[in-house]
Design a protein around this motif. Structure first.
Motif, PDB file in Angstrom:
ATOM      1  N   ASP A  44      20.034   6.043  -9.371  1.00  0.00           N
ATOM      2  CA  ASP A  44      19.098   6.085 -10.494  1.00  0.00           C
ATOM      3  C   ASP A  44      18.668   7.528 -10.723  1.00  0.00           C
ATOM      4  O   ASP A  44      19.115   8.455 -10.046  1.00  0.00           O
ATOM      5  N   TYR A  45      17.798   7.729 -11.701  1.00  0.00           N
ATOM      6  CA  TYR A  45      17.366   9.076 -12.063  1.00  0.00           C
ATOM      7  C   TYR A  45      16.352   9.649 -11.079  1.00  0.00           C
ATOM      8  O   TYR A  45      16.019  10.828 -11.150  1.00  0.00           O
ATOM      9  N   GLN A  46      15.834   8.818 -10.166  1.00  0.00           N
ATOM     10  CA  GLN A  46      14.871   9.299  -9.176  1.00  0.00           C
ATOM     11  C   GLN A  46      15.549   9.687  -7.860  1.00  0.00           C
ATOM     12  O   GLN A  46      14.905   9.773  -6.819  1.00  0.00           O
ATOM     13  N   GLN A  47      16.867   9.872  -7.905  1.00  0.00           N
ATOM     14  CA  GLN A  47      17.647  10.260  -6.734  1.00  0.00           C
ATOM     15  C   GLN A  47      17.544   9.230  -5.616  1.00  0.00           C
ATOM     16  O   GLN A  47      17.277   9.553  -4.456  1.00  0.00           O
ATOM     17  N   HIS A  48      17.739   7.983  -5.994  1.00  0.00           N
ATOM     18  CA  HIS A  48      17.790   6.888  -5.033  1.00  0.00           C
ATOM     19  C   HIS A  48      19.005   6.014  -5.340  1.00  0.00           C
ATOM     20  O   HIS A  48      19.461   5.934  -6.476  1.00  0.00           O
ATOM     21  N   PHE A  49      19.503   5.369  -4.299  1.00  0.00           N
ATOM     22  CA  PHE A  49      20.493   4.311  -4.457  1.00  0.00           C
ATOM     23  C   PHE A  49      19.747   2.984  -4.326  1.00  0.00           C
ATOM     24  O   PHE A  49      19.149   2.699  -3.289  1.00  0.00           O
ATOM     25  N   THR A  50      19.800   2.173  -5.367  1.00  0.00           N
ATOM     26  CA  THR A  50      19.100   0.887  -5.371  1.00  0.00           C
ATOM     27  C   THR A  50      20.097  -0.236  -5.113  1.00  0.00           C
ATOM     28  O   THR A  50      21.175  -0.269  -5.722  1.00  0.00           O
ATOM     29  N   LEU A  51      19.730  -1.144  -4.208  1.00  0.00           N
ATOM     30  CA  LEU A  51      20.571  -2.317  -3.947  1.00  0.00           C
ATOM     31  C   LEU A  51      20.551  -3.210  -5.181  1.00  0.00           C
ATOM     32  O   LEU A  51      19.516  -3.765  -5.555  1.00  0.00           O
ATOM     33  N   MET A  52      21.713  -3.344  -5.840  1.00  0.00           N
ATOM     34  CA  MET A  52      21.791  -4.078  -7.101  1.00  0.00           C
ATOM     35  C   MET A  52      22.388  -5.471  -6.940  1.00  0.00           C
ATOM     36  O   MET A  52      22.124  -6.358  -7.757  1.00  0.00           O
ATOM     37  N   ALA A  53      23.199  -5.661  -5.896  1.00  0.00           N
ATOM     38  CA  ALA A  53      23.794  -6.986  -5.669  1.00  0.00           C
ATOM     39  C   ALA A  53      24.321  -7.044  -4.244  1.00  0.00           C
ATOM     40  O   ALA A  53      24.746  -6.027  -3.686  1.00  0.00           O
ATOM     41  N   THR A  54      24.275  -8.225  -3.661  1.00  0.00           N
ATOM     42  CA  THR A  54      24.800  -8.396  -2.308  1.00  0.00           C
ATOM     43  C   THR A  54      25.228  -9.832  -2.084  1.00  0.00           C
ATOM     44  O   THR A  54      24.658 -10.768  -2.662  1.00  0.00           O
ATOM     45  N   ASP A  55      26.232  -9.995  -1.285  1.00  0.00           N
ATOM     46  CA  ASP A  55      26.641 -11.300  -0.786  1.00  0.00           C
ATOM     47  C   ASP A  55      26.758 -11.148   0.726  1.00  0.00           C
ATOM     48  O   ASP A  55      27.795 -10.739   1.239  1.00  0.00           O
ATOM     49  N   GLY A  56      25.651 -11.402   1.436  1.00  0.00           N
ATOM     50  CA  GLY A  56      25.635 -11.255   2.883  1.00  0.00           C
ATOM     51  C   GLY A  56      24.335 -10.687   3.406  1.00  0.00           C
ATOM     52  O   GLY A  56      23.883 -11.054   4.488  1.00  0.00           O
ATOM     53  N   LEU A  57      23.692  -9.804   2.648  1.00  0.00           N
ATOM     54  CA  LEU A  57      22.370  -9.299   3.023  1.00  0.00           C
ATOM     55  C   LEU A  57      21.302 -10.202   2.416  1.00  0.00           C
ATOM     56  O   LEU A  57      21.607 -11.162   1.709  1.00  0.00           O
ATOM     57  N   ASN A  58      20.052  -9.878   2.657  1.00  0.00           N
ATOM     58  CA  ASN A  58      18.944 -10.672   2.138  1.00  0.00           C
ATOM     59  C   ASN A  58      18.902 -10.574   0.602  1.00  0.00           C
ATOM     60  O   ASN A  58      18.674  -9.493   0.054  1.00  0.00           O
ATOM     61  N   PRO A  59      19.121 -11.672  -0.120  1.00  0.00           N
ATOM     62  CA  PRO A  59      19.144 -11.610  -1.590  1.00  0.00           C
ATOM     63  C   PRO A  59      17.810 -11.172  -2.190  1.00  0.00           C
ATOM     64  O   PRO A  59      17.780 -10.644  -3.307  1.00  0.00           O
ATOM     65  N   GLU A  60      16.699 -11.371  -1.463  1.00  0.00           N
ATOM     66  CA  GLU A  60      15.395 -10.970  -1.995  1.00  0.00           C
ATOM     67  C   GLU A  60      15.222  -9.448  -2.030  1.00  0.00           C
ATOM     68  O   GLU A  60      14.303  -8.935  -2.676  1.00  0.00           O
ATOM     69  N   ALA A  61      16.119  -8.739  -1.333  1.00  0.00           N
ATOM     70  CA  ALA A  61      16.034  -7.270  -1.325  1.00  0.00           C
ATOM     71  C   ALA A  61      16.674  -6.653  -2.563  1.00  0.00           C
ATOM     72  O   ALA A  61      16.462  -5.467  -2.847  1.00  0.00           O
ATOM     73  N   VAL A  62      17.430  -7.457  -3.298  1.00  0.00           N
ATOM     74  CA  VAL A  62      18.113  -6.935  -4.491  1.00  0.00           C
ATOM     75  C   VAL A  62      17.084  -6.447  -5.507  1.00  0.00           C
ATOM     76  O   VAL A  62      16.138  -7.149  -5.856  1.00  0.00           O
ATOM     77  N   GLY A  63      17.276  -5.212  -5.956  1.00  0.00           N
ATOM     78  CA  GLY A  63      16.394  -4.637  -6.968  1.00  0.00           C
ATOM     79  C   GLY A  63      15.129  -4.017  -6.422  1.00  0.00           C
ATOM     80  O   GLY A  63      14.440  -3.286  -7.140  1.00  0.00           O
ATOM     81  N   SER A  64      14.809  -4.281  -5.158  1.00  0.00           N
ATOM     82  CA  SER A  64      13.547  -3.768  -4.609  1.00  0.00           C
ATOM     83  C   SER A  64      13.755  -2.731  -3.517  1.00  0.00           C
ATOM     84  O   SER A  64      12.824  -2.011  -3.163  1.00  0.00           O
ATOM     85  N   ILE A  65      14.957  -2.646  -2.952  1.00  0.00           N
ATOM     86  CA  ILE A  65      15.218  -1.695  -1.879  1.00  0.00           C
ATOM     87  C   ILE A  65      15.968  -0.485  -2.432  1.00  0.00           C
ATOM     88  O   ILE A  65      17.026  -0.620  -3.048  1.00  0.00           O
ATOM     89  N   SER A  66      15.387   0.704  -2.212  1.00  0.00           N
ATOM     90  CA  SER A  66      16.015   1.951  -2.644  1.00  0.00           C
ATOM     91  C   SER A  66      16.166   2.880  -1.447  1.00  0.00           C
ATOM     92  O   SER A  66      15.283   2.960  -0.594  1.00  0.00           O
ATOM     93  N   ILE A  67      17.291   3.585  -1.405  1.00  0.00           N
ATOM     94  CA  ILE A  67      17.591   4.512  -0.313  1.00  0.00           C
ATOM     95  C   ILE A  67      17.789   5.895  -0.918  1.00  0.00           C
ATOM     96  O   ILE A  67      18.549   6.058  -1.885  1.00  0.00           O
ATOM     97  N   GLY A  68      17.098   6.886  -0.407  1.00  0.00           N
ATOM     98  CA  GLY A  68      17.205   8.242  -0.928  1.00  0.00           C
ATOM     99  C   GLY A  68      18.610   8.795  -0.807  1.00  0.00           C
ATOM    100  O   GLY A  68      19.400   8.385   0.062  1.00  0.00           O
ATOM    101  N   PHE A  69      18.937   9.747  -1.686  1.00  0.00           N
ATOM    102  CA  PHE A  69      20.278  10.341  -1.689  1.00  0.00           C
ATOM    103  C   PHE A  69      20.631  10.988  -0.351  1.00  0.00           C
ATOM    104  O   PHE A  69      21.804  11.139  -0.033  1.00  0.00           O
ATOM    105  N   SER A  70      19.630  11.356   0.419  1.00  0.00           N
ATOM    106  CA  SER A  70      19.902  12.017   1.706  1.00  0.00           C
ATOM    107  C   SER A  70      19.566  11.111   2.886  1.00  0.00           C
ATOM    108  O   SER A  70      19.489  11.576   4.022  1.00  0.00           O
TER     109      SER A  70
END
Length: 754
Positions: A44-70
């Motif tokens: 995204d524009y805030q220099q984060h990778f956001t979890l957008m979809a998963t099949d295997g991890l917690n589905p409730e984390a989709v859209g709410s978990i962001s990981i910094g570029f570093s």
């Protein structure tokens, strides 16, 4: 493996809702690789990778978990821009514990970046509970998928907003392309010559199913009639069993086959094009998956049938589109014939989905003095129709359906641009000279709209480049000699007592003739310019005779030979020009009319001729530098290709050093040289060229007043002091910084653009 990859990418491309497309992606990848988890993160524009979809991890984390570029392994994949394959990910020092995603049960990790034009769009991962390194085949699959997904995911949010729009199909958003021609304009998108491929159709809803059904029925009726004509025409040449395919097509169009499915999709709210696409691709994929070779081939029949119906849907749709008052012309590749179809007073901007900064479409836009943006092919063509657009040709940006506040800001910028233009025009009658009295010759490039391009004949020094190919391009056949004579007479008459440089027919590359198609693997290195006309002396001689006959009574003709790469081409062209002169002189024999002698010059655009300048100076009267093609050939960059557009730059130090050497050599030889490429019409470009010693420039009429205004405010001694710094630069960026600093010190920078 290849079919699986293609199917996964197609499913993502065909789903209009981004979240659903990504959810389907991770499930399909998990299934294809038989792994326990697949996830996708988008930047995204805030220099984060956001979890957008998963099949295997917690589905409730989709859209709410962001990981910094570093941060974490995801950030590491993005930083390294290459796959990361770990057997025990949780032991790695870059591993970041994120309790919300519930990944403690997974040990093996493989992450692959999704990259488009050097920009990391996201990260695709697979995970496994077993401690193992994923195989080379699995890694190769994920890398290949990431490469193919990149072009699909770019501008995915824009596609989604279009598909969710209402009947008016308006969409808000910003697209970044390449600046083709400077300026700002506001108008309505008008798509010309739309392609008719299902890949270009993105799914859209409708609020008027009955209207869409009517359009579908009409397209089916036309398609059936077309099949009847084809069957009748082929009946004498094909056996009965081969003709049976037309009966099959008829049956497929009936309600009991595809018809019912398409109608149901329209009743569900899809427009006719979208319904057709969904049904055709669904059935075609079903046939593709069958084991029987004969049944698999029926998938091709389904696609062919659907394509024909789509063509007729698009034909009827295009005919009903009314030309807006302010037209932003949008096409795959904007051509001269397209421009000729739109009244000049209605055309406000150009958007070419293909092409680059110095493609033919961009040059035409600059000749007309209207803004243009190039290289926006990620958004399908049909999305542009009837959209309110702001075209920012300075920055290469498009704003779709802008908010009122933004619209007001850009209207203010347009007003400021107009004030600056008026400021330049107020001095157009003054001499073209530097502040210290150094004189320049400023001429215009012409050929597209001669009345517009020669609107200030008394304030210019003639026509430095008349592109004769445009009258050829807009016709359906080669113009006759008599037609060319009348045309060239008109052009020569606009510049009494001033030189008119007419370039002989320069087609090929990105300027094809519709009635003389040239198909080549690499057209810019192929049969174009003088190469084609020397191979067809019947075309060359007719044009030269027409020029010479038109010059009678005017005496201001200069003939320019394009795409010269070898001295033998000059010799052959001069022989034909001499032959044409004898033929025209024979016609005048016995009369008192004298045939004026035309000067002959060569375009310096192929690097090889730069190293034969002494020999060239003994054969012709002058040379003119075409900086567009010279840049293209020196840098080995196709100027029409947006993928390498960042490499094409006339401010490249190598190009500038070549131009400097050319100027010094021509001065030593006392060989007249001018600049007719786009570089002469750019403020920074003309200052550098003037510093080198060039004093004869030809440019688009829309740039002439600004360039004259600028040159009148600089001293040649100041520019000559700037030149060593420019030639010592290592990049185009450094060159521009030096020129901008110079303009800023002179308090000129803010007066060259709103």
């Amino acid at each position: 493996m290849l079919s699986q990859l293609r199917r996964i990418v197609q499913d993502v491309a065909q789903e209009p809702v981004l979240n659903k497309a990504l959810a389907g992606l991770v499930s399909n990848v998990k299934r294809a690789l038989n792994t326990e988890c697949c996830s996708v993160y988008l930047a995204d524009y805030q220099q984060h990778f956001t979890l957008m979809a998963t099949d295997g991890l917690n589905p409730e984390a989709v859209g709410s978990i962001s990981i910094g570029f570093s941060e974490g392994l995801i950030g590491w994949v993005g930083q390294r821009e290459e796959p990361i394959n770990l057997a025990q990910a949780h032991l790695h020092p870059r591993f970041k514990v994120t309790p919300e995603v519930s990944e403690e049960k997974f040990s093996a990790f493989l992450g692959c970046p999704i990259i488009h034009h050097r920009k990391v769009l996201g990260v695709l991962t697979i995970q496994q509970g077993e401690n193992r390194v994923f195989s080379e085949d699995e890694e190769s699959f994920l890398v290949t998928l990431g490469v193919q997904l990149a072009s699909v995911l770019v501008n995915a949010e824009m596609r989604q907003s279009v598909s969710q729009s209402s009947t008016q199909q308006k969409v808000t958003g910003q697209l970044q392309g390449l600046p083709g021609a400077p300026g700002i304009a506001i108008g309505e998108g008008y798509v010309m010559e739309p392609s008719s491929d299902f890949d270009d159709i993105s799914l859209r809803k409708t609020d008027d199913p009955e209207k869409e059904l009517s359009r579908f029925y009409k397209a089916v009726k036309i398609t059936k009639a077309e099949f009847n004509r084809l069957a009748e025409r082929m009946s004498a040449h094909l056996p009965a069993d081969a003709l049976a395919i037309f009966d099959v097509y008829h049956q497929l169009l009936e309600a009991a086959s595809l018809g019912d499915e398409i109608e149901a999709q329209i009743h569900d709210g899809w427009c006719a094009k979208s319904a057709l696409k969904r049904v055709v691709e669904k059935f075609a994929r079903q046939f593709d998956d069958m084991d029987d070779p004969y049944l698999r081939e029926r998938g091709t029949d389904i696609r062919d049938l659907g394509q024909r119906v789509l063509n007729h849907l698009l034909d009827t749709e295009q005919r009903h589109h009314k030309l807006p008052e302010k037209v932003v012309l949008v096409a795959e590749n904007v051509t001269a014939t397209m421009l000729a179809e739109i009244p000049r007073h209605q055309l406000v901007a150009i958007v070419s989905l293909k092409g680059s900064v110095n493609s033919h479409a961009a040059i035409m836009a600059r000749a007309l003095g209207i803004p243009a943006v190039m290289g926006l092919d990620e958004l399908p063509l049909f999305h542009w129709q009837e959209q309110l657009l702001i075209v920012d040709g300075y920055r290469g940006q498009i704003l779709m359906a802008p908010a009122d506040a933004i619209l007001a800001e850009y209207q203010t910028l347009i007003s400021e641009d107009a004030q600056l233009s008026a400021q330049y025009l107020s001095e157009i009658h003054l001499p073209a000279q530097s502040a210290c009295g150094g004189r320049f010759s400023l001429m215009v490039n012409a050929g597209l709209a001669i009345d517009l391009e020669t609107s200030h004949p008394s304030h210019t020094d003639g026509i430095g480049l008349y592109r004769t190919e445009y009258p050829f391009i807009v016709r359906t056949r080669f113009p006759t000699e008599a037609e060319q004579v009348e045309l060239y007479k008109t052009v020569l008459a606009t510049q009494p007592g001033k030189g008119v440089v007419m370039r002989t027919l320069d087609v090929g590359g990105d300027k094809p003739l519709p009635y003389f198609p040239i198909s080549e693997e690499n057209p810019f290195l192929g049969w174009r310019g003088i190469r084609m006309t020397l191979d067809h002396p019947e075309i060359f001689l007719v044009q030269i005779r027409a020029m010479l006959r038109a010059n009678i009574g005017h005496g201001n003709l200069h003939i320019l030979l394009p795409m010269i790469s070898d001295l033998s081409e000059v010799d052959e062209a001069l022989r034909l020009i001499k032959q044409a002169s004898f033929e025209v002189a024979d016609e005048l024999e016995g009369s008192e009319i004298q045939l004026p002698k035309a000067k002959v010059g060569v375009m310096v655009e192929v690097p090889s001729i730069m190293y034969q300048l002494p020999e060239l100076a003994r054969k012709v009267d002058f040379c003119s530098v075409g900086t567009n093609d010279l840049t293209q050939y020196l840098l080995a960059v196709d100027r029409n290709n947006p993928r390498v557009a960042s490499l094409y730059d006339a401010m490249h130090p190598a190009v500038l050093r070549a131009l400097h050497q050319l100027c010094l050599q021509s001065q030593a030889l006392q060989f007249p040289v001018s600049i007719c490429g786009e570089l002469a019409g750019e403020p920074a470009g003309v200052l550098i060229l003037a510093a080198m010693g060039y004093d004869k420039f030809s440019m688009n009429n829309s740039n002439l007043a600004k360039i004259k205004w600028l040159l009148r405010r600089v001293h040649l001694s100041e520019l000559q002091l700037l030149l060593p710094e420019i030639l010592a630069c290592q990049s185009p960026k450094q060159v521009r910084q030096h020129v901008q600093r110079f303009l800023d010190q002179k308090h000129l920078l803010n007066q060259l653009r709103a």
